[in-house]
Design a protein around this motif. Structure first.
Motif, short mmCIF file in Angstrom:
data_model
loop_
_atom_site.label_atom_id
_atom_site.label_comp_id
_atom_site.label_asym_id
_atom_site.label_seq_id
_atom_site.Cartn_x
_atom_site.Cartn_y
_atom_site.Cartn_z
N GLU A 232 8.69 37.56 11.70
CA GLU A 232 8.20 38.68 12.75
C GLU A 232 6.82 38.42 13.45
OE1 GLU A 232 8.29 42.31 10.45
OE2 GLU A 232 10.42 42.31 10.08
N GLN A 233 6.95 37.04 13.48
CA GLN A 233 5.55 36.62 14.30
C GLN A 233 4.40 36.70 13.51
OE1 GLN A 233 6.27 34.62 17.01
NE2 GLN A 233 8.02 35.11 16.78
N MET A 234 4.45 37.06 12.20
CA MET A 234 3.32 36.84 11.38
C MET A 234 2.70 35.69 11.23
SD MET A 234 3.98 40.18 8.92
CE MET A 234 4.57 41.64 9.60
N ARG A 235 1.35 35.41 10.68
CA ARG A 235 0.58 34.25 10.54
C ARG A 235 1.22 33.70 9.26
NH1 ARG A 235 -5.74 33.19 9.68
NH2 ARG A 235 -5.52 30.95 9.54
N LEU A 236 1.62 32.63 9.49
CA LEU A 236 2.41 31.79 8.30
C LEU A 236 1.43 31.05 7.33
CD1 LEU A 236 5.29 30.11 10.04
CD2 LEU A 236 5.32 32.03 8.85
N PRO B 117 13.57 23.60 9.84
CA PRO B 117 13.19 23.68 11.21
C PRO B 117 11.77 23.41 10.95
CG PRO B 117 13.63 25.68 9.69
CD PRO B 117 14.08 24.51 8.95
N GLU B 118 11.33 23.60 12.41
CA GLU B 118 9.98 23.48 12.77
C GLU B 118 9.14 24.69 12.40
OE1 GLU B 118 8.17 20.72 13.42
OE2 GLU B 118 10.13 19.51 13.27
N PRO B 119 8.01 24.55 12.15
CA PRO B 119 7.07 25.89 12.12
C PRO B 119 7.13 26.98 13.03
CG PRO B 119 5.76 23.96 11.35
CD PRO B 119 6.95 23.30 11.98
N THR B 120 7.24 26.35 14.42
CA THR B 120 7.58 27.66 15.26
C THR B 120 8.99 28.05 15.35
OG1 THR B 120 8.41 25.72 16.75
CG2 THR B 120 6.02 26.25 16.90
N ASP C 288 0.69 20.44 -1.27
CA ASP C 288 0.09 19.73 0.22
C ASP C 288 0.16 20.42 1.43
OD1 ASP C 288 -0.54 17.44 -1.41
OD2 ASP C 288 1.51 16.61 -1.28
N GLU C 289 -0.65 20.21 2.35
CA GLU C 289 -0.98 20.93 3.59
C GLU C 289 0.36 20.67 4.20
OE1 GLU C 289 -4.16 21.34 7.14
OE2 GLU C 289 -4.70 21.06 5.35
N VAL C 290 0.64 21.69 5.31
CA VAL C 290 1.81 21.58 6.32
C VAL C 290 1.19 21.73 7.41
CG1 VAL C 290 4.09 22.25 7.23
CG2 VAL C 290 3.58 22.39 4.72
N SER C 291 0.78 20.63 8.43
CA SER C 291 0.49 20.65 9.68
C SER C 291 -0.29 21.70 10.14
CB SER C 291 1.94 21.15 10.50
OG SER C 291 2.58 22.25 10.35
N GLY C 292 -1.62 21.81 9.52
CA GLY C 292 -2.52 22.59 9.65
C GLY C 292 -2.59 24.01 9.23
N HIS C 293 -1.32 24.40 8.36
CA HIS C 293 -1.33 25.85 8.04
C HIS C 293 -1.98 25.93 6.43
CE1 HIS C 293 2.02 25.80 10.69
NE2 HIS C 293 1.87 27.24 10.67
N LEU C 294 -2.64 27.11 6.25
CA LEU C 294 -2.98 27.37 5.04
C LEU C 294 -1.94 27.27 4.02
CD1 LEU C 294 -5.58 30.28 5.59
CD2 LEU C 294 -6.14 28.04 4.81
N THR C 295 -2.40 26.42 2.85
CA THR C 295 -1.52 26.55 1.51
C THR C 295 -1.77 27.90 0.66
OG1 THR C 295 -3.04 25.74 -0.13
CG2 THR C 295 -1.83 23.90 1.26
N ILE C 296 -1.00 28.21 -0.05
CA ILE C 296 -0.76 29.35 -0.93
C ILE C 296 -2.09 29.46 -1.79
CG2 ILE C 296 0.20 30.71 -2.48
CD1 ILE C 296 3.06 29.42 -1.68
N ASN C 297 -2.60 28.28 -2.22
CA ASN C 297 -3.72 27.97 -3.02
C ASN C 297 -4.83 28.63 -2.16
OD1 ASN C 297 -5.60 27.79 -5.02
ND2 ASN C 297 -4.53 25.71 -5.63
#
Length: 454
Positions: A154-158, A144-147, A297-306
């Motif tokens: 629960e709509q928290m920041r991913l 699925p897409e990030p959205t 590697d980054e996913v569409s502008g989201h912060l990585t775990i690192n």
């Protein structure tokens, strides 16, 4: 054929050392799967209760009860697997549901449903880390897409990344959800079951170790202002010592007592926090190695775990490290100031002793002068009594028929008695001085004899 082990002495720990590297093997996890991981902080008594509690689970499910306690135990029950691991200050339960049913929400079904609720409620220890992990097979299910993923958290920041050079995608929020546990979502794109098991193990360790590392942060925040007060107090004391020559009214013993009390407080803080701060450093180092192994590697502008942990976890670890170093620095400064104060107090005591000995010496001289005066008076007194006795003797002799000039005899007797008494007194005086001198020499020889032997 004779084996070399039959010829040589074998170290009693040799077999244990070989087995240690294989005590916690990576799991083989198929996809899809549902995983729940629980990490509980335990004391020594609860550690012993943990394995008995695990035996009780086998009894409830009708399986053979394990007898030998190990650091890592794994058992598959029909459609789910349980893995129990014992660490230094916590134990972990990793529950894996191996055949989940397809659902719109990957977190609707969790591995906790496979456990008896009464057994789960009686787990010994305090829960520190707990989260659900849903593993989906992206080779069979469209990713699925990030959205679309966000409602499952629960709509928290991913926080998300492509891991292992794009072989898997990971989503998480690093927050607690309605059920009180965290969530991770993993989409397997190219990983084999063994590779997926290694990835899951790294994620489990990152989530567990990051929470264990943060256990020291409340202690650091609690004692940091107290260390600031102690730092100001220590600066005031050392400043007082540095300018003492301009302020002679300083009570050195009172300052030493204050420093001693401060040293006791510092040692109390060290006893309370040393283990926790040391554990935080160790956990942070293990987290760093696990993050490097993810190869994100980054996913569409989201912060990585690192990136997320570097921004949020590392500052907390640095805070604990800074407080630990500040505590050690204050401890060293207190020790140096206390040593300096003890030296000053010892020098003051030595000065007082020298002044006391000087006063005693002066009094001894005065007493000696008085003694000589008394000796002179005693010669006159003794001579007076002896002359009186001699007078009685002369009169007795004169009364028996001895005829001599009594006045002349008395005149001759007086200087003879005076000289005799003075000579006897001086002889006794020199005799006592000689005895005292010989005793001092004997004491010196007894003290010097062990040094000569050495």
């Amino acid at each position: 054929m004779t084996h070399i082990t039959q010829l040589l002495d074998i170290h009693p720990l040799r077999e244990m050392l070989y087995n240690e590297l294989h005590s916690r093997p990576f799991q083989v996890i198929p996809s899809p799967a549902r995983i729940t991981h629980l990490a509980l902080q335990v004391n020594e008594q609860q550690k012993a209760e943990q394995f008995r509690h695990l035996q009780k689970l086998h009894e409830l499910l009708g399986y053979e009860i394990p007898e030998q306690v190990t650091h890592c135990y794994e058992k598959t029950f029909d459609h789910f697997r349980i893995r129990w691991e014992q660490h230094l200050e916590f134990t972990t339960y990793t529950l894996i549901h191996l055949s989940p049913e397809p659902a719109d929400d990957p977190f609707r079904q969790t591995a906790l449903a496979d456990l008896p609720s009464a057994w789960l409620a009686a787990l010994p220890g305090a829960l520190v880390a707990g989260f659900h992990m849903a593993i989906e097979d992206a080779r069979e299910v469209e990713e699925p897409e990030p959205t679309e993923v966000k409602p499952w958290f629960e709509q928290m920041r991913l926080i998300g990344s492509n891991s292992l050079d794009g072989a898997a995608r990971i989503w998480t929020s690093f927050q607690l959800h309605r059920d009180g546990l965290g969530r991770l979502l993993v989409y397997n794109k190219q990983l084999s079951d063994s590779q997926l098991g290694r990835l899951v193990q790294r994620l489990v360790e990152i989530e567990t170790y990051r929470l264990m590392a943060l256990l020291a942060l409340p202690d650091a925040r609690r004692i940091s202002p107290l260390l600031g007060d102690m730092d100001d107090q220590l600066n005031r004391l050392t400043d007082t010592l540095a300018h003492q020559q301009h302020c002679q009214a300083v009570d050195e013993r009172a300052l030493l007592a204050e420093l001693t009390q401060m040293a006791a407080r510092v040692e109390a803080f060290r006893a309370q926090t040393t283990f926790r701060f040391t554990a935080t450093r160790a956990y942070a180092e293990m987290i760093e190695t696990r993050l490097q192994a993810l190869r994100e590697d980054e996913v569409s502008g989201h912060l990585t775990i690192n990136e997320f942990l570097s921004r949020r976890l590392l500052p907390a670890v640095s805070t604990c490290q800074a407080v630990s170093e500040r505590l050690e620095d204050i401890s060293r400064r207190v020790d140096r100031a206390s040593d300096m104060m003890r030296t000053r107090v010892d020098m003051a005591i030595q000065q007082q002793n020298r002044e006391l000995l000087g006063a005693m010496n002066q009094r001894s001289k005065i007493q000696l002068m008085m003694q000589h005066t008394v000796e002179g008076l005693s010669v006159a007194a003794i001579s007076y009594y002896l002359v009186g006795l001699g007078k009685y003797l002369l009169e007795a002799l004169y009364g028996t028929g001895w005829h001599f000039n009594k006045s002349l005899a008395m005149g001759i007797l007086v200087p003879l008695v005076l000289v005799s008494v003075w000579c006897v007194t001086r002889h006794i005086h020199h005799r006592f001085h000689a005895l005292a001198h010989d005793e001092c020499d004997d004491d010196f020889d007894r003290q010097a004899r062990p040094h000569k032997r050495e």
